[in-house]
Write a protein that holds these residues in place. Structure first.
Motif: not given
Length: 123
Positions: A39-45
């Motif tokens: 979620q935080h590294r691939y989707n939302n950055y």
């Protein structure tokens, strides 16, 4: 500057040492650490590149010895295919672990944990 995870994505790299799919999420909306990373590294950055060092689930902020397995994997031939990059990174890591009072050495390429390792300095 070389990527700390080598040729692997973050989840694949961390799966060599931990079980992100089995570690709990830090959020109620997700189930696992793998879900958090996705979620935080691939989707939302929206996580910083060095998030791993402050995430208590992985324990990398517990001192030099807690980081040794991850550092060893950073130069493992199955993680980093560029030999020159691996050698440069190994040289840098070796100088840093010496400052932490550890003694670096190269392990056999025939072992599952091939790469570099560190142990307490005896002298």
């Amino acid at each position: 500057m070389c990527n700390g995870f080598g040729d692997l994505d973050e989840i694949a790299f961390l799966s060599r040492l931990y079980a992100p799919a089995e570690l709990p999420s830090s959020q109620v909306s997700l189930d696992t650490a793998e879900g958090d990373i996705t979620q935080h590294r691939y989707n939302n950055y929206d996580w910083e590149y060095d998030w791993i060092y402050t995430d208590e689930r992985f324990g990398l902020s517990d001192g030099p010895r807690s980081r040794a397995p991850a550092v060893s994997q950073m130069v493992h031939p199955e993680v980093r295919s560029d030999d020159a990059e691996a050698a440069l990174l190994a040289e840098l890591v070796d100088s840093l672990v010496r400052r932490d009072g550890l003694h670096p050495w190269q392990t056999s390429a025939a072992t599952p944990s091939a790469g570099h390792a560190a142990s307490p300095r005896l002298s």
